[in-house]
Write an enzyme that holds these catalytic residues in place. Structure first.
Site, PDB file in Angstrom:
ATOM      1  N   CYS A  78      -1.801  -4.618   0.282  1.00 10.45           N
ATOM      2  CA  CYS A  78      -3.106  -4.558  -0.379  1.00 10.45           C
ATOM      3  C   CYS A  78      -2.942  -4.298  -1.877  1.00 10.45           C
ATOM      4  CB  CYS A  78      -4.000  -3.538   0.315  1.00 10.45           C
ATOM      5  SG  CYS A  78      -5.737  -3.908   0.033  1.00 10.45           S
ATOM      6  N   GLU A 117       0.081  -0.353   7.916  1.00  9.26           N
ATOM      7  CA  GLU A 117       0.375   1.071   8.157  1.00  9.26           C
ATOM      8  C   GLU A 117      -0.774   1.754   8.879  1.00  9.26           C
ATOM      9  OE1 GLU A 117      -0.637  -0.252   5.445  1.00  9.26           O
ATOM     10  OE2 GLU A 117      -1.996   1.101   4.374  1.00  9.26           O
ATOM     11  N   HIS A 163      -3.492  -3.867   5.788  1.00  6.46           N
ATOM     12  CA  HIS A 163      -2.880  -2.533   5.902  1.00  6.46           C
ATOM     13  C   HIS A 163      -2.114  -2.358   7.216  1.00  6.46           C
ATOM     14  CE1 HIS A 163      -4.784  -0.546   2.420  1.00  6.46           C
ATOM     15  NE2 HIS A 163      -5.728  -1.440   2.607  1.00  6.46           N
TER      16      HIS A 163
HETATM   17  N1  GLN Z   1      -9.364  -3.389  -4.032  1.00  7.48           N
HETATM   18  C1  GLN Z   1      -8.190  -2.613  -4.301  1.00  7.48           C
HETATM   19  C2  GLN Z   1      -7.560  -2.999  -5.625  1.00  7.48           C
HETATM   20  O1  GLN Z   1      -7.958  -3.913  -6.242  1.00  7.48           O
HETATM   21  C3  GLN Z   1      -7.184  -2.752  -3.194  1.00  7.48           C
HETATM   22  C4  GLN Z   1      -7.736  -2.145  -1.933  1.00  7.48           C
HETATM   23  C5  GLN Z   1      -6.708  -1.567  -1.038  1.00  7.48           C
HETATM   24  O2  GLN Z   1      -5.562  -1.353  -1.377  1.00  7.48           O
HETATM   25  N2  GLN Z   1      -7.184  -1.235   0.152  1.00  7.48           N
HETATM   26  O3  GLN Z   1      -6.630  -2.376  -6.059  1.00  7.48           O
END
Ligand code: GLN
Length: 236
Positions: free
Chosen positions: A107, A202, A200
């Site tokens: 992410c 994890e 995610h």
């Molecule tokens: N939207 C977040 C970002 O731009 C990422 C979201 C996340 O890691 N769950 O950094």
């Protein structure tokens, strides 16, 4: 069940009780650092240990010593990027990734590994992964969702994946392999020893992706040892 109102209630007890103890790493376990400035650090440490790695926190430049791999967790990429600069970690980590250190970004971690972003506003990145990534790509209605992904090369059926304000890969270089997509948008990619997931892994109990990364890290370590032996750097 003990509730918050009852006298026996202990904060965090349910969270620590519901999980088995973390396993000890095997003798030859690779050491994988989890960037621990912000985001889902504990979950990745546990997931890596369950996947057979020795997992350590990376907070300052001295912590990168002896790492066989690196995980960059989800969180807020702008915050993590700023903290990387403040901690003096941007340059050492960029150098290591450029030199072939295996890295797994999830992410926000995928955003940070990207060479560039599909946005006007600049923000600090580590780069290395030849992609243009779009932050918060799924839009408001799909801010968070879960879905089952078909992952190329992953045995054992579809992978349940949790997306939270997730990015997707907008454009990818020729050396980037797309391993899974949502609605035609790449959400899991690999480039050599770099792995990046928009979701995610994890946060679920399925350890297949962490295990795949640990395997990648072992392969990289073996390749380094062979190269060092060939160069006569290692005794015996
Ligand atoms: N939207 C977040 C970002 O731009 C990422 C979201 C996340 O890691 N769950 O950094």
């Amino acid at each position: 069940m003990t509730s918050r109102a009852s006298p026996e209630w202990v904060p965090g007890e349910r969270l620590t009780r519901q999980r088995p103890p973390e396993p000890e790493p095997p003798e030859d376990a690779p050491t994988i650092g989890v960037l621990a400035l912000q985001g889902n650090v504990l979950e990745h440490l546990r997931a890596l240990r369950e996947a057979g790695a020795r997992a350590v926190r990376v907070r300052r430049p001295a912590d990168v010593e002896g790492l066989d791999g690196l995980v960059i967790p989800g969180g807020e990429s702008t915050t993590i990027g700023r903290l990387l600069d403040l901690a003096g970690l941007s340059e050492p980590l960029q150098g290591l990734v450029a030199a072939g250190l295996p890295a797994f970004g999830t992410c926000a971690g995928m955003i940070l590994l990207s060479d560039s972003l599909d946005q006007e506003r600049p923000q600090p990145l580590l780069g290395g992964l030849h992609v243009v990534t779009r932050r918060n790509a799924f839009g408001r209605q799909l801010e968070s969702f879960e879905t089952d992904l078909d992952v190329t090369g992953l045995d054992g059926g579809p992978l349940h994946a949790v997306f939270i304000r997730a990015p997707w890969v907008q454009r990818a270089g020729d050396d980037v392999e797309v391993l899974a997509e949502v609605d035609g948008h790449p959400v899991l990619v690999r480039q050599g020893y770099l792995l990046a997931a928009a979701f995610h892994p994890e946060l679920t109990d399925d350890r297949r992706l962490h295990r795949a990364f640990v395997t990648l890290v072992r392969q990289a370590r073996d390749a380094r040892r062979v190269a060092a032996d060939a160069a006569g750097e290692r005794p015996g």
